[in-house]
Scaffold this motif. Sequence first.
Motif, PDB file in Angstrom:
ATOM      1  N   SER A  60      43.023 -10.712  27.656  1.00  0.00           N
ATOM      2  CA  SER A  60      43.144 -10.218  28.998  1.00  0.00           C
ATOM      3  C   SER A  60      43.934 -11.014  29.913  1.00  0.00           C
ATOM      4  CB  SER A  60      41.777  -9.523  29.743  1.00  0.00           C
ATOM      5  OG  SER A  60      40.931 -10.576  29.971  1.00  0.00           O
ATOM      6  N   GLN A  61      43.728 -12.499  30.018  1.00  0.00           N
ATOM      7  CA  GLN A  61      44.069 -13.321  30.946  1.00  0.00           C
ATOM      8  C   GLN A  61      44.969 -14.561  30.274  1.00  0.00           C
ATOM      9  OE1 GLN A  61      44.360 -12.879  34.523  1.00  0.00           O
ATOM     10  NE2 GLN A  61      44.116 -10.617  33.888  1.00  0.00           N
TER      11      GLN A  61
ATOM     12  N   HIS B 191      35.747 -15.879  25.273  1.00  0.00           N
ATOM     13  CA  HIS B 191      36.798 -16.311  24.286  1.00  0.00           C
ATOM     14  C   HIS B 191      37.654 -16.953  24.913  1.00  0.00           C
ATOM     15  CE1 HIS B 191      34.555 -13.137  21.759  1.00  0.00           C
ATOM     16  NE2 HIS B 191      34.719 -14.117  20.852  1.00  0.00           N
ATOM     17  N   LEU B 192      38.106 -18.062  24.258  1.00  0.00           N
ATOM     18  CA  LEU B 192      39.121 -18.928  24.614  1.00  0.00           C
ATOM     19  C   LEU B 192      40.193 -19.385  23.624  1.00  0.00           C
ATOM     20  CD1 LEU B 192      39.824 -20.252  27.492  1.00  0.00           C
ATOM     21  CD2 LEU B 192      38.271 -21.962  26.922  1.00  0.00           C
ATOM     22  N   ARG B 193      41.460 -18.813  23.485  1.00  0.00           N
ATOM     23  CA  ARG B 193      42.221 -19.301  22.324  1.00  0.00           C
ATOM     24  C   ARG B 193      43.022 -20.293  22.673  1.00  0.00           C
ATOM     25  NH1 ARG B 193      45.413 -15.204  18.341  1.00  0.00           N
ATOM     26  NH2 ARG B 193      46.824 -16.908  17.690  1.00  0.00           N
ATOM     27  N   TRP B 194      43.114 -21.556  21.957  1.00  0.00           N
ATOM     28  CA  TRP B 194      44.372 -22.490  22.245  1.00  0.00           C
ATOM     29  C   TRP B 194      44.832 -22.537  20.843  1.00  0.00           C
ATOM     30  CZ3 TRP B 194      43.206 -28.268  21.940  1.00  0.00           C
ATOM     31  CH2 TRP B 194      44.187 -28.851  22.344  1.00  0.00           C
TER      32      TRP B 194
ATOM     33  N   SER C  35      38.183 -12.408  27.862  1.00  0.00           N
ATOM     34  CA  SER C  35      38.953 -13.323  26.899  1.00  0.00           C
ATOM     35  C   SER C  35      40.084 -14.008  27.178  1.00  0.00           C
ATOM     36  CB  SER C  35      39.296 -12.330  25.422  1.00  0.00           C
ATOM     37  OG  SER C  35      40.033 -11.356  25.672  1.00  0.00           O
ATOM     38  N   ILE C  36      40.435 -15.185  26.999  1.00  0.00           N
ATOM     39  CA  ILE C  36      41.405 -15.858  27.835  1.00  0.00           C
ATOM     40  C   ILE C  36      42.460 -16.667  26.728  1.00  0.00           C
ATOM     41  CG2 ILE C  36      41.964 -17.845  29.360  1.00  0.00           C
ATOM     42  CD1 ILE C  36      39.941 -16.609  31.150  1.00  0.00           C
ATOM     43  N   TYR C  37      43.339 -16.352  26.938  1.00  0.00           N
ATOM     44  CA  TYR C  37      44.589 -16.939  25.915  1.00  0.00           C
ATOM     45  C   TYR C  37      45.378 -18.262  26.786  1.00  0.00           C
ATOM     46  CZ  TYR C  37      48.912 -17.304  23.299  1.00  0.00           C
ATOM     47  OH  TYR C  37      49.844 -17.515  22.438  1.00  0.00           O
ATOM     48  N   VAL C  38      45.156 -19.476  26.256  1.00  0.00           N
ATOM     49  CA  VAL C  38      45.617 -20.869  26.675  1.00  0.00           C
ATOM     50  C   VAL C  38      47.188 -20.674  26.495  1.00  0.00           C
ATOM     51  CG1 VAL C  38      45.742 -23.291  26.847  1.00  0.00           C
ATOM     52  CG2 VAL C  38      43.489 -21.861  26.482  1.00  0.00           C
TER      53      VAL C  38
END
Length: 354
Positions: free
Chosen positions: A216-217, A310-313, A176-179
């Motif tokens: 996580s990133q 997952h990508l959160r923006w 899962s990645i956080y923008v």
Amino acid sequence: MEIRIEKTQTPKEKPQDETKLGFGHIFTDHMFIMDYDTGMGWHDARVVPYGDISLSPAAMVLHYGQEIFEGLKAYRTADGSIQFFRPIENFKRMNISAERLVIPEIPVEDALQALHTVVEVDKDWVPHTDGASLYIRPFIFAADPFLGVRPGDKYYFMIIMSPSGAYYSTGLEPVSIYVETKYVRAVRGGMGFTKTGGNYAASLHSQDDAHKLNYSQVLWLDGIEQKYIEEVGSMNIMFVIDGEVVTPQLQGSVLSGITRKSVLELCKKWGIKATERRISIQEVADAYDAGKLDEVFGTGTAAVVSPVGHLRWGDKVMEIGGNKIGKLTQRLYDTMTGMQYGKIPDDMGWIEKL
Ligand code: COI
């Protein structure tokens, strides 16, 4: 190049359970080290027992960060032999980083000789288990004791090695990645294209913030408009939009990943359209809303090919492919690891035997 070899008198016990290695915790019995002094050039290449090194507290790297590194792996094949994946690319890139940070370059053939020599000495440390490998970390740093700001006159080139499993503890489970929209990692004209510690230090605050939100990133946006996608830090990023692979172009602030390059070459060979261009986070969100964001994955030596689930923006959370690995991601992973572990023939000329 002449390399002196001094073997340890007290070899360590090797890890019993290779499924529990984790990443970067355990180190082998030996390391490579070579000195550079202005006026002498690179000299005194040696393989010695792995251990602490002595440095002046004034060593320039500790104050001004003149340091570069690489990451590559040695893989064990079913017949017990050991091989590398495109190691020449790592040492070419190391010299590109060196040039930017005014670090003396190392002839690629000398660096390759150092690699082969130290891995040969510690070859029993290359794991036998599928998915595990010997992660290899070459690095160069300025060591002269001096507090003025200028390039060093004394450097060390070292190679240390760590039997490791998957970089992400979740293995091939989607990450899962956080923008990141507040901080930036690099700007054009800066050092983003190099592998230098400072780029990773710049990422830590955001990584911490992302972890607090259970991501996580961090996905970095460009340092000027904070609009265009750059990279994840531990890997490059690729999107499959309506069947086409799209990845940010290299324009000075993104690392030129060797896995990235290999994936683009494989797509070309397979007749899959793969484009390097500017891609905005808005375009990704629009593709998601239109149901056209088929897959997202990261590429890197440590991460190999990692699905993004997952990508959160901002407040927008995008779940990609039902949080499952996509078809192309799986095919790329299977092909890359298949070649690396010698399970499928290398028809690209990427494998180098120890
Ligand atoms: C690698 O993929 O080898 C890297 O150097 C990334 C690092 C953050 C583990």
